[in-house]
Write a protein that holds these residues in place. Sequence first.
Motif, PDB file in Angstrom:
ATOM      1  N   GLY A  97      16.287 -13.520 -46.426  1.00 39.31           N
ATOM      2  CA  GLY A  97      17.696 -12.713 -46.753  1.00 39.31           C
ATOM      3  C   GLY A  97      18.777 -13.710 -46.610  1.00 39.31           C
ATOM      4  O   GLY A  97      18.463 -14.913 -46.447  1.00 39.31           O
ATOM      5  N   LEU A  98      20.000 -13.494 -46.519  1.00 35.86           N
ATOM      6  CA  LEU A  98      21.055 -14.135 -46.303  1.00 35.86           C
ATOM      7  C   LEU A  98      21.710 -13.972 -45.103  1.00 35.86           C
ATOM      8  O   LEU A  98      22.247 -12.555 -44.585  1.00 35.86           O
ATOM      9  N   ALA A  99      22.223 -14.902 -44.335  1.00 34.37           N
ATOM     10  CA  ALA A  99      22.915 -14.560 -42.766  1.00 34.37           C
ATOM     11  C   ALA A  99      24.151 -14.050 -43.070  1.00 34.37           C
ATOM     12  O   ALA A  99      25.021 -14.563 -44.097  1.00 34.37           O
ATOM     13  N   CYS A 100      24.792 -13.064 -42.618  1.00 32.04           N
ATOM     14  CA  CYS A 100      25.927 -12.504 -42.526  1.00 32.04           C
ATOM     15  C   CYS A 100      26.941 -12.743 -41.666  1.00 32.04           C
ATOM     16  O   CYS A 100      26.326 -12.869 -40.568  1.00 32.04           O
ATOM     17  N   GLU A 101      28.027 -12.376 -41.920  1.00 30.92           N
ATOM     18  CA  GLU A 101      29.356 -12.439 -40.917  1.00 30.92           C
ATOM     19  C   GLU A 101      28.602 -11.368 -39.675  1.00 30.92           C
ATOM     20  O   GLU A 101      28.187 -10.360 -39.828  1.00 30.92           O
ATOM     21  N   GLY A 102      28.901 -11.793 -38.389  1.00 30.17           N
ATOM     22  CA  GLY A 102      28.736 -11.251 -37.401  1.00 30.17           C
ATOM     23  C   GLY A 102      27.431 -11.563 -36.651  1.00 30.17           C
ATOM     24  O   GLY A 102      27.083 -11.293 -35.464  1.00 30.17           O
ATOM     25  N   SER A 103      26.786 -12.883 -36.972  1.00 35.34           N
ATOM     26  CA  SER A 103      25.780 -13.373 -36.428  1.00 35.34           C
ATOM     27  C   SER A 103      26.192 -14.254 -35.468  1.00 35.34           C
ATOM     28  O   SER A 103      27.310 -14.978 -35.578  1.00 35.34           O
TER      29      SER A 103
ATOM     30  N   PRO B 277      21.595 -20.422 -38.381  1.00 38.28           N
ATOM     31  CA  PRO B 277      22.135 -19.998 -39.596  1.00 38.28           C
ATOM     32  C   PRO B 277      23.530 -19.786 -39.600  1.00 38.28           C
ATOM     33  O   PRO B 277      24.179 -19.414 -38.521  1.00 38.28           O
ATOM     34  N   GLU B 278      23.982 -20.248 -40.668  1.00 37.65           N
ATOM     35  CA  GLU B 278      25.908 -19.984 -40.780  1.00 37.65           C
ATOM     36  C   GLU B 278      25.677 -19.031 -42.107  1.00 37.65           C
ATOM     37  O   GLU B 278      24.667 -18.713 -42.916  1.00 37.65           O
ATOM     38  N   ILE B 279      26.774 -18.437 -41.997  1.00 37.68           N
ATOM     39  CA  ILE B 279      26.983 -17.419 -43.304  1.00 37.68           C
ATOM     40  C   ILE B 279      26.725 -17.789 -44.534  1.00 37.68           C
ATOM     41  O   ILE B 279      27.183 -18.709 -45.055  1.00 37.68           O
ATOM     42  N   GLY B 280      25.725 -17.286 -45.111  1.00 36.72           N
ATOM     43  CA  GLY B 280      25.271 -17.488 -46.598  1.00 36.72           C
ATOM     44  C   GLY B 280      24.003 -17.953 -46.689  1.00 36.72           C
ATOM     45  O   GLY B 280      23.715 -18.395 -47.853  1.00 36.72           O
ATOM     46  N   ASP B 281      23.834 -18.710 -45.470  1.00 36.89           N
ATOM     47  CA  ASP B 281      22.284 -19.422 -45.436  1.00 36.89           C
ATOM     48  C   ASP B 281      21.390 -18.641 -45.844  1.00 36.89           C
ATOM     49  O   ASP B 281      21.145 -17.304 -45.302  1.00 36.89           O
ATOM     50  N   GLN B 282      20.237 -19.139 -46.455  1.00 36.54           N
ATOM     51  CA  GLN B 282      18.998 -18.299 -46.653  1.00 36.54           C
ATOM     52  C   GLN B 282      18.074 -18.562 -45.509  1.00 36.54           C
ATOM     53  O   GLN B 282      17.987 -19.608 -45.042  1.00 36.54           O
TER      54      GLN B 282
END
Length: 254
Positions: free
Chosen positions: A52-58, A91-96
């Motif tokens: 999946g994709l890493a999202c805001e809040g990680s 992981p940064e926002i948007g990274d797979q």
Amino acid sequence: MKRTFFVLFSLVLLLAACGNSGNTNENNQASGDSLSQEPITRQLEGDSTIYGLACEGSNDSTLVILTSIDSNPDTIDILEARINRRVFGRPEIGDQVAITMNTERTSTADIVINIDRLKGEWCYQVMPRLRRRVGAAADSAVQLPPDFPDSLRKKWFQPREYGFELRRDNTVRPIGIQRNEAERQPGPVEYPTLKRYRQWHVFNGHILLSETRRDSLGHQQVISTDTADIVFLRRDTFQLRFANREQGYYRRSN
């Protein structure tokens, strides 16, 4: 072309969902239907990895991830994986990302791999050795004489760059293949054999690197696969543990 369009379209939808997790359920359902048309990455049979994709809040202890099979982001505990140094590539926002889940605690990750951090050209340098004489035993030592000229030593013993480029579509481009006949001519030294990997996959926390060959119909058929574990993954350095060796790499800049 159509497949590429669906992949790009799906990624746009995933990124939009990461940034707008507060949308209505109706909108989220519509996004989920679109995402299900195309997976983020090709998944092998038997692979239980979650992509999946890493999202805001990680953050350092939790990972918010949006998959192609769920319209709402999931929150996964990655604190134990980080303590055990099993989070490879922050992981940064948007990274797979690829996540191997704990078999007993369903919301806890054992391994987290940042696939976007894996992509790129990874290399290492090799040195040649003196070629053994015909008929010599495989374990026989080959050494230069003490008075061997420095000029020839410098000419013959040149480092060579080996490695591979890991691409998003799970293909691999080998780096270091001899491209002209002059390099293939017998000489006083020989370089190690280069594995010509053509495919790569994440598989239950491991990295699979495969050599392939085209069949009579032009399709790539896997002829051998090496399994490796990631030791560490940083922006510019990378290390894999194979069955009988460890290999470090540096990222080659364009």
